[in-house]
Design a protein around this motif. Structure first.
Motif, mmCIF file in Angstrom:
data_model
loop_
_atom_site.group_PDB
_atom_site.id
_atom_site.type_symbol
_atom_site.label_atom_id
_atom_site.label_comp_id
_atom_site.label_asym_id
_atom_site.label_seq_id
_atom_site.Cartn_x
_atom_site.Cartn_y
_atom_site.Cartn_z
ATOM 1 N N LEU A 134 -3.491 6.761 4.268
ATOM 2 C CA LEU A 134 -3.654 5.383 3.802
ATOM 3 C C LEU A 134 -2.420 4.900 3.064
ATOM 4 N N ASN A 135 -2.227 3.593 3.110
ATOM 5 C CA ASN A 135 -1.137 2.946 2.385
ATOM 6 C C ASN A 135 -1.412 3.100 0.893
ATOM 7 N N ASN A 136 -0.507 3.793 0.216
ATOM 8 C CA ASN A 136 -0.753 4.130 -1.184
ATOM 9 C C ASN A 136 0.604 4.183 -1.875
ATOM 10 N N PRO A 137 0.751 3.517 -3.029
ATOM 11 C CA PRO A 137 2.067 3.477 -3.691
ATOM 12 C C PRO A 137 2.627 4.869 -3.972
ATOM 13 N N GLU A 138 1.756 5.863 -4.048
ATOM 14 C CA GLU A 138 2.238 7.221 -4.351
ATOM 15 C C GLU A 138 2.698 7.982 -3.110
ATOM 16 N N HIS A 139 2.529 7.376 -1.925
ATOM 17 C CA HIS A 139 2.889 8.104 -0.704
ATOM 18 C C HIS A 139 4.091 7.492 -0.015
ATOM 19 N N LEU A 146 0.825 -4.555 3.333
ATOM 20 C CA LEU A 146 -0.373 -4.137 4.064
ATOM 21 C C LEU A 146 -1.595 -3.955 3.175
ATOM 22 N N GLY A 147 -1.378 -3.864 1.892
ATOM 23 C CA GLY A 147 -2.524 -3.667 1.012
ATOM 24 C C GLY A 147 -2.910 -2.202 0.976
ATOM 25 N N GLU A 148 -3.451 -1.786 -0.170
ATOM 26 C CA GLU A 148 -3.862 -0.391 -0.290
ATOM 27 C C GLU A 148 -5.122 -0.193 0.540
ATOM 28 N N GLY A 149 -5.219 0.963 1.149
ATOM 29 C CA GLY A 149 -6.391 1.219 1.978
ATOM 30 C C GLY A 149 -6.130 0.964 3.442
ATOM 31 N N TYR A 150 -4.960 0.383 3.763
ATOM 32 C CA TYR A 150 -4.638 0.191 5.175
ATOM 33 C C TYR A 150 -4.201 1.523 5.766
ATOM 34 N N LEU A 151 -4.678 1.836 6.950
ATOM 35 C CA LEU A 151 -4.312 3.104 7.578
ATOM 36 C C LEU A 151 -2.903 3.007 8.155
ATOM 37 N N LEU A 152 -2.007 3.862 7.693
ATOM 38 C CA LEU A 152 -0.621 3.847 8.168
ATOM 39 C C LEU A 152 -0.537 4.518 9.530
ATOM 40 N N ASN A 153 -0.154 3.753 10.509
ATOM 41 C CA ASN A 153 -0.205 4.249 11.892
ATOM 42 C C ASN A 153 0.772 5.394 12.159
ATOM 43 N N ASP A 154 2.064 5.133 11.926
ATOM 44 C CA ASP A 154 3.044 6.106 12.394
ATOM 45 C C ASP A 154 3.102 7.357 11.522
ATOM 46 N N ALA A 155 2.787 7.196 10.256
ATOM 47 C CA ALA A 155 2.707 8.375 9.378
ATOM 48 C C ALA A 155 1.551 9.263 9.840
ATOM 49 N N THR A 156 0.475 8.638 10.267
ATOM 50 C CA THR A 156 -0.675 9.395 10.769
ATOM 51 C C THR A 156 -0.335 10.114 12.077
ATOM 52 N N LEU A 157 0.445 9.443 12.928
ATOM 53 C CA LEU A 157 0.831 10.050 14.212
ATOM 54 C C LEU A 157 1.529 11.387 14.039
ATOM 55 N N ALA A 158 2.423 11.420 13.058
ATOM 56 C CA ALA A 158 3.179 12.658 12.849
ATOM 57 C C ALA A 158 2.230 13.808 12.504
ATOM 58 N N LEU A 159 1.242 13.520 11.669
ATOM 59 C CA LEU A 159 0.291 14.575 11.284
ATOM 60 C C LEU A 159 -0.643 14.940 12.432
ATOM 61 N N LEU A 160 -0.981 13.958 13.253
ATOM 62 C CA LEU A 160 -1.836 14.246 14.419
ATOM 63 C C LEU A 160 -1.142 15.227 15.362
ATOM 64 N N GLY A 161 0.150 15.008 15.561
ATOM 65 C CA GLY A 161 0.909 15.902 16.433
ATOM 66 C C GLY A 161 0.915 17.316 15.879
ATOM 67 N N LYS A 162 1.122 17.399 14.575
ATOM 68 C CA LYS A 162 1.177 18.704 13.918
ATOM 69 C C LYS A 162 -0.173 19.431 14.038
#
Ligand code: PBG
Length: 336
Positions: A134-139, A146-162
């Protein structure tokens, strides 16, 4: 044109043998996929209240369940994991010692012929219950627009691949990304290929709707979103053309198998995908479709066996080549 009384369609319905002879749609064990919910521990068989007949299993009991499934002639299981710990990035999903890699390894070791499909999503593993980062100032990757709580697409993709690589290395034959993340098929394909896992197939949840029919599952997988719902990534139930577009993208990205989910309320989508695309098509008869029938049958309002088989047949008739169903074992026994 001939008509009644010369033409009498009932002639072809007069006996079981005649009806079997003219039957247009078949249902068999070969077309079914059985979902399993795996948690840590040993000897665990924890019934899921919202899904009578299903339990959360530990790796050892899941192997025994998989043996029964294989003996019934069902070719594949679909694994869901309940992790020991949840965190913001769903770390257990890409931990080689995580629950699904352990289960995949044990099942393949005991039953090399049985296909293991891994549902590839982060919602079971994240503390917020959403399907990625999720979009979070600490990440890293934070975007104030995008507002907090928005799912970050490409950051998620990298973890999905892993995570896909970890599950495949543990033995999964098929990776089934279910998060409706843009580019998930291409991202997973390139991660798998970079790890020399070209043999591993991708079954994409290509058109997955934001559906109330997933209600009982969230109890089974302990994965409800802690706020909001999944409509910023899963599809709007109102849309058809968008589903065809989603499927087309997944075909272009290299999906080996396609899926439409849920099934019964989306038979029109199954039919249209079947008519437009040549890849094997799966439909997911989801938890709500199962539990509604179970609940009504418990009250004596409908005949579970009859309604379950009728629903499965209708999903096949709509065009699904294979069906993920919580009735997999029952259906095979009923069909015998
Ligand atoms: C996501 C996932 C879900 C289901 C399968 N994979 C839950 C969701 O998208 O909210 C639902 C399956 C069911 O209801 O049977 N990991």
């Amino acid at each position: 044109m001939a008509t009644y009384p010369t033409v009498r369609p009932r002639r072809l319905r007069q006996s079981d043998a005649m009806r079997r002879l003219v039957r247009e749609t078949s249902l068999s064990a070969d077309q079914l996929i059985a979902p399993l919910f795996i948690r840590h521990g040993a000897g665990v068989n924890k019934p899921i209240a919202s899904m009578p007949g299903h339990s959360q299993l530990s790796v050892d009991t899941a192997v025994r369940e998989a043996e029964t499934i294989a003996e019934l002639g069902i070719p594949a299981v679909l694994l869901f994991g309940i992790p020991a710990h949840k965190d913001a990035v769903g770390s257990e999903n890409f931990d080689p010692e995580g629950i699904v890699p352990q289960a995949a390894y044990a099942i393949k070791k005991a039953l090399p012929e049985l296909l293991v499909i891994s549902d590839m999503c982060f919602c079971e593993y994240t503390d917020h219950g959403h399907c990625g980062i999720l979009n979070n100032p600490e990440h890293p990757g934070y975007d104030p627009q995008l507002g907090e709580g928005y799912l970050l697409n490409d950051a998620t993709l990298a973890l999905l691949g892993k995570a896909a690589v970890v599950h495949a290395q543990a033995g999964a034959d098929i990776i089934a990304p279910s998060g409706m993340i843009d580019g998930m098929v291409a991202g997973i394909r390139s991660a798998l290929d970079a790890a020399d896992l070209q043999r591993v197939a991708i079954m994409s949840y290509a058109a997955k709707y934001s559906s109330g029919f997933y209600g009982p599952f969230r109890d089974a997988a302990e994965s409800p979103p802690s706020f909001g719902d999944r409509s910023q990534y899963q599809m709007d139930p109102a849309n058809t053309r968008e589903a065809l577009r989603e499927v087309e993208l997944d075909v272009e990205e290299g999906a080996d198998l396609l899926m439409v989910k849920p099934a019964l309320a989306y038979l029109d989508i199954i039919r249209q995908v079947k008519d437009r695309f040549d890849l094997p098509l799966a439909a997911y008869q989801v938890s709500g479709e199962y539990s509604m029938v179970k609940a009504a049958a418990e009250r004596g309002w409908i005949d579970e066996r009859r309604v379950a088989l009728e629903s499965l047949l209708s999903i096949r008739r709509a065009g699904a080549d294979m069906i993920i169903t919580y009735w997999a074992k029952d259906a095979v026994r009923w069909l015998r």
